[in-house]
Design an enzyme around this catalytic site. Sequence first.
Site: not given
Ligand code: PAP
Length: 346
Positions: A92-94, A155, A177, A310
């Site tokens: 969840k860091s992007g 991870h 993040r 978001k």
């Molecule tokens: P993961 O580590 O399980 O693969 P990850 O992609 O790190 O997940 O986290 C998802 C977060 O990245 C979500 O954040 P939020 O809950 O605060 O909204 C997701 O919306 C965000 N995210 C995914 N794609 C993008 C993007 N292209 N630009 C910015 N934020 C993004």
Amino acid sequence: MRQKKDKLLGITNCTVHIMADTQMITKNNNLAETDEIADLLSSLPKEKSWRSGYVYRYQGFWCPEKQVPAVIAFQKHFLAQKTDTIIVTMPKSGTTWLKALAFSIMNRAKYTPSSSPLNSVNPHDLVPFCEYGLYANNQIPDLSTFPSPRMFATHLPYPSLPDSIKDSGCRVVYLCRNPFDNFISMWHFLSKARDESLGPLSLEDCFDGFCNGLGGFGPFFDHVLGYWRESLKRPNEVLFLTFEDMKEDINSQMKRLAEFLGCPFSLEEEVDGVVEGISKMCSFGNLKDKEINKTGRFHPYFENKTFFRKGEVGDWVNYITPEMVDRLNKIMEQKLAGSGLKFKTG
Ligand code: PAP
């Protein structure tokens, strides 16, 4: 038939290799089902997972039950090449965003934004996770057909990376993040992805656990500091990025990334708008609306749409009370003291 389908999807050679390899597993030595793994698990501290089953404290971090054998196989069998790039994050860091960007930057000679596999493939299928896809269930994947330069993701915290990643001189890109947004993003994700039988996930309980270091691949601050310190020691091999810097100025962070990956943008590319083209292609709004990200699955775990919520900095203010802010700020101050690392939280 498969080729025809891939052509229709606009997927060319490189992608096909990557996608096929996440599925083309040559061996399975079934550690997942052996007494060895059962003995190991019974010797480790465990906590109920917020999603399903348990998380185990393996090598100092909280590892989801199903990932323990995969992590062991990854550590035992992965042989890094100097030309590899390993993308690392706390969940969840992007991660999804960074995978899309790194893939696009590395493959920009092959794909324009309109021909990019990202139009029909989720970023997690282009840059596979070692502990979820490749080595899941202790499989030993055949990585020999991966086109070079290879790109993988994990991870795992720094101390638990396979030795060959630390010793080969390959590139590690770490994205972190701020803990407030990381926590809220995780809480939302878990609320959707968790076993229905567990009922709703209390924000307060989840926050309490997070502050105590719980959460997949946490403790959060150990994870971040492990890579932060390594990036200071070996800046040519470990790049440290933040979600907040990327949101603030994606183009300059992309240039840093391209330079680190050994494929800097030329002046001509900059003038031609290649940087902007990739950043737009990988933007939250663009990826979220792709059919594959609305309806597909990250097999067999989650729906792709759970990776796009978001995508903002500072959304935590809508959820966290002043007392909670105070508590996490104090922990953050104490953990980061003397490290030189500071988070932008909004
Ligand atoms: P993961 O580590 O399980 O693969 P990850 O992609 O790190 O997940 O986290 C998802 C977060 O990245 C979500 O954040 P939020 O809950 O605060 O909204 C997701 O919306 C965000 N995210 C995914 N794609 C993008 C993007 N292209 N630009 C910015 N934020 C993004």
